[in-house]
Design an enzyme around this catalytic site. Structure first.
Site, mmCIF file in Angstrom:
data_model
loop_
_atom_site.group_PDB
_atom_site.id
_atom_site.type_symbol
_atom_site.label_atom_id
_atom_site.label_comp_id
_atom_site.label_asym_id
_atom_site.label_seq_id
_atom_site.Cartn_x
_atom_site.Cartn_y
_atom_site.Cartn_z
ATOM 1 N N LEU A 34 0.848 -1.193 0.000
ATOM 2 C CA LEU A 34 0.000 0.000 0.000
ATOM 3 C C LEU A 34 0.880 1.238 0.000
ATOM 4 C CD1 LEU A 34 -2.920 -0.895 2.405
ATOM 5 C CD2 LEU A 34 -2.573 -1.493 0.002
ATOM 6 N N ASN A 37 4.424 -7.613 6.726
ATOM 7 C CA ASN A 37 5.355 -7.037 7.702
ATOM 8 C C ASN A 37 4.772 -5.838 8.458
ATOM 9 O OD1 ASN A 37 5.328 -5.518 5.319
ATOM 10 N ND2 ASN A 37 7.313 -4.619 5.747
HETATM 11 C C1 LIG Z 1 -6.655 -2.391 17.665
HETATM 12 C C2 LIG Z 1 -6.387 -3.112 16.395
HETATM 13 C C3 LIG Z 1 -6.888 -2.398 15.254
HETATM 14 C C4 LIG Z 1 -6.631 -3.037 13.916
HETATM 15 C C5 LIG Z 1 -7.187 -2.171 12.856
HETATM 16 C C6 LIG Z 1 -6.618 -2.403 11.508
HETATM 17 C C7 LIG Z 1 -6.961 -1.245 10.649
HETATM 18 C C8 LIG Z 1 -6.037 -1.118 9.449
HETATM 19 C C9 LIG Z 1 -4.667 -0.604 9.783
HETATM 20 C C10 LIG Z 1 -3.876 -0.210 8.575
HETATM 21 C C11 LIG Z 1 -3.508 -1.381 7.757
HETATM 22 C C12 LIG Z 1 -2.589 -0.985 6.661
HETATM 23 C C13 LIG Z 1 -2.062 -2.182 5.961
HETATM 24 C C14 LIG Z 1 -0.823 -1.799 5.232
HETATM 25 C C15 LIG Z 1 -0.347 -2.474 4.238
HETATM 26 C C16 LIG Z 1 0.848 -2.043 3.500
HETATM 27 O O1 LIG Z 1 1.085 -2.511 2.424
HETATM 28 S S1 LIG Z 1 1.874 -0.859 4.178
HETATM 29 C C17 LIG Z 1 3.292 -0.773 3.117
HETATM 30 C C18 LIG Z 1 4.332 -1.728 3.564
HETATM 31 N N1 LIG Z 1 5.453 -1.684 2.679
HETATM 32 C C19 LIG Z 1 6.718 -1.743 3.082
HETATM 33 O O2 LIG Z 1 7.019 -1.880 4.252
HETATM 34 C C20 LIG Z 1 7.778 -1.605 2.022
HETATM 35 C C21 LIG Z 1 8.555 -0.354 2.193
HETATM 36 N N2 LIG Z 1 9.527 -0.212 1.145
HETATM 37 C C22 LIG Z 1 10.691 -0.893 1.104
HETATM 38 O O3 LIG Z 1 10.996 -1.723 1.923
HETATM 39 C C23 LIG Z 1 11.614 -0.573 -0.037
HETATM 40 O O4 LIG Z 1 11.222 0.649 -0.586
HETATM 41 C C24 LIG Z 1 11.625 -1.647 -1.135
HETATM 42 C C25 LIG Z 1 10.248 -1.976 -1.631
HETATM 43 C C26 LIG Z 1 12.327 -2.916 -0.614
HETATM 44 C C27 LIG Z 1 12.460 -1.100 -2.334
HETATM 45 O O5 LIG Z 1 13.720 -0.697 -1.897
HETATM 46 P P1 LIG Z 1 14.589 0.277 -2.834
HETATM 47 O O6 LIG Z 1 14.604 -0.215 -4.210
HETATM 48 O O7 LIG Z 1 15.902 0.451 -2.127
HETATM 49 O O8 LIG Z 1 13.763 1.644 -2.881
HETATM 50 P P2 LIG Z 1 13.672 2.758 -1.746
HETATM 51 O O9 LIG Z 1 14.819 3.707 -1.902
HETATM 52 O O10 LIG Z 1 13.476 2.152 -0.413
HETATM 53 O O11 LIG Z 1 12.303 3.502 -2.135
HETATM 54 C C28 LIG Z 1 12.227 4.363 -3.282
HETATM 55 C C29 LIG Z 1 11.173 5.411 -2.994
HETATM 56 O O12 LIG Z 1 9.891 4.775 -2.823
HETATM 57 C C30 LIG Z 1 9.330 5.150 -1.559
HETATM 58 N N3 LIG Z 1 8.530 4.030 -1.037
HETATM 59 C C31 LIG Z 1 8.942 2.794 -0.765
HETATM 60 N N4 LIG Z 1 7.917 2.030 -0.341
HETATM 61 C C32 LIG Z 1 6.824 2.819 -0.345
HETATM 62 C C33 LIG Z 1 5.442 2.595 -0.023
HETATM 63 N N5 LIG Z 1 4.984 1.406 0.393
HETATM 64 N N6 LIG Z 1 4.602 3.633 -0.137
HETATM 65 C C34 LIG Z 1 5.041 4.841 -0.566
HETATM 66 N N7 LIG Z 1 6.330 5.118 -0.906
HETATM 67 C C35 LIG Z 1 7.202 4.093 -0.794
HETATM 68 C C36 LIG Z 1 10.538 5.476 -0.689
HETATM 69 O O13 LIG Z 1 10.158 6.298 0.359
HETATM 70 C C37 LIG Z 1 11.438 6.172 -1.690
HETATM 71 O O14 LIG Z 1 10.932 7.469 -1.844
HETATM 72 P P3 LIG Z 1 11.900 8.708 -2.214
HETATM 73 O O15 LIG Z 1 13.021 8.688 -1.201
HETATM 74 O O16 LIG Z 1 11.020 9.897 -2.087
HETATM 75 O O17 LIG Z 1 12.380 8.431 -3.598
#
Ligand SMILES: CCCCCCCCCCCCC/C=C/C(=O)SCCNC(=O)CCNC(=O)[C@H](O)C(C)(C)COP(=O)(O)OP(=O)(O)OC[C@H]1O[C@@H](n2cnc3c(N)ncnc32)[C@H](O)[C@@H]1OP(=O)(O)O
Length: 248
Positions: free
Chosen positions: A54, A123
């Site tokens: 997301l 995660n």
């Molecule tokens: C009481 C109980 C109550 C319960 C109630 C529940 C209610 C619901 C709660 C909410 C539930 C939400 C569920 C969420 C689901 C999700 O999917 S959350 C997202 C999780 N994702 C991650 O953790 C991945 C994060 N990213 C990374 O690990 C790395 O970026 C990568 C994918 C491994 C790639 O690495 P690399 O090639 O080195 O790129 P980066 O330099 O890290 O990133 C480049 C740019 O992209 C941006 N970015 C990365 N991931 C995201 C993302 N998921 N969303 C938006 N942007 C992202 C990163 O910041 C970099 O940006 P810039 O620096 O601006 O270029």
């Protein structure tokens, strides 16, 4: 054989923005309505990244109305994928955390490229957030209760060999064979008469989907309350800052 390929392309990391979610649902709907298509391979056009899940920027620092619109779109894509009449095969050619993993778990079969960097899993806890019940259900239905319980609490990201061992994916193959393997698996699934396979899929998955369908609005309200908490917003900001600082 009537097989389409959906290649996600939202550089740099294929995050599931509102726009991506909306376009994905529209593409899927078109394919569902076009009777020449019986199967779809879901894959990525971003090298080394299936999907970063997301889009965190959609859940941080925005209005309540935006959060509600975003969450409805997340629900919609999950429901469409999970209950699709088409055969869906995920050709996972990159890392797939959280929502990226969930997307692959909605498919009927997962082929993962054998690259130790290509971790996958839900995660969320490592970000200080919680995978909603229907994310949890999708994982439980794939790997079983105990594995899901441990994986969810610890926010485990599994490398390919582990993902295969716990049943998160069905096959791990050399990177250059992911697409051809997905195609041959597709042929096997398409050899089964559609109506029988579709009814069986529905039998297996509808009870899980119905749990969300019956309380979609309540689920959105729950999400709104959760995501608007100061502590949750702070966790997301810290996580995003960490990602951004990684480069610098
Ligand atoms: C009481 C109980 C109550 C319960 C109630 C529940 C209610 C619901 C709660 C909410 C539930 C939400 C569920 C969420 C689901 C999700 O999917 S959350 C997202 C999780 N994702 C991650 O953790 C991945 C994060 N990213 C990374 O690990 C790395 O970026 C990568 C994918 C491994 C790639 O690495 P690399 O090639 O080195 O790129 P980066 O330099 O890290 O990133 C480049 C740019 O992209 C941006 N970015 C990365 N991931 C995201 C993302 N998921 N969303 C938006 N942007 C992202 C990163 O910041 C970099 O940006 P810039 O620096 O601006 O270029």
């Amino acid at each position: 054989m009537g097989v389409a390929v959906i290649k996600l392309k939202n550089p740099p990391v294929n995050s599931l923005s509102l726009e991506v979610l909306t376009e994905f649902v529209i593409s899927l709907e078109k394919l569902e309505n076009d009777k020449t298509f019986r199967g779809v391979i879901v894959t990525s056009d971003c090298p080394g990244i299936f999907s970063a899940g997301l889009d965190l920027t959609e859940m941080c620092g925005k209005s309540q109305a935006h959060y509600a619109e975003y969450w409805r779109a997340v629900q919609e894509l999950w429901l469409r994928l999970y209950l699709s009449n088409l055969v869906l095969i995920a050709a996972i050619n990159g890392v797939s955390p959280a929502g990226g993993c969930l997307m692959s778990l909605t498919c009927d079969y997962r082929v993962l490229a054998d690259n130790p960097k290509y971790n996958m899993g839900l995660n969320e806890t490592l970000l200080g957030i919680v995978a909603p019940s229907w994310f949890k259900d999708t994982l439980v239905n794939t790997v079983g209760h105990r594995t899901a319980e441990r994986a969810l609490q610890l926010g485990l990201l599994f490398p390919p060999a582990e993902a295969l061992r716990v049943g998160m994916v069905d096959q791990v193959v050399p990177e250059d064979q992911v697409h051809s393997t997905a195609l041959s698996v597709m042929a096997q699934w398409l050899a089964v008469p559609d109506h029988a396979r579709q009814l069986t899929k529905n039998l297996m998955r509808k009870p899980t989907a119905d749990r969300l369908v019956k309380q979609r609005d309540a689920d959105i309200q729950y999400f709104l309350r959760f995501i608007s908490r100061d502590s949750i917003q702070k966790s997301l900001r810290v996580y995003l800052d960490k990602l951004r600082q990684k480069k610098g």
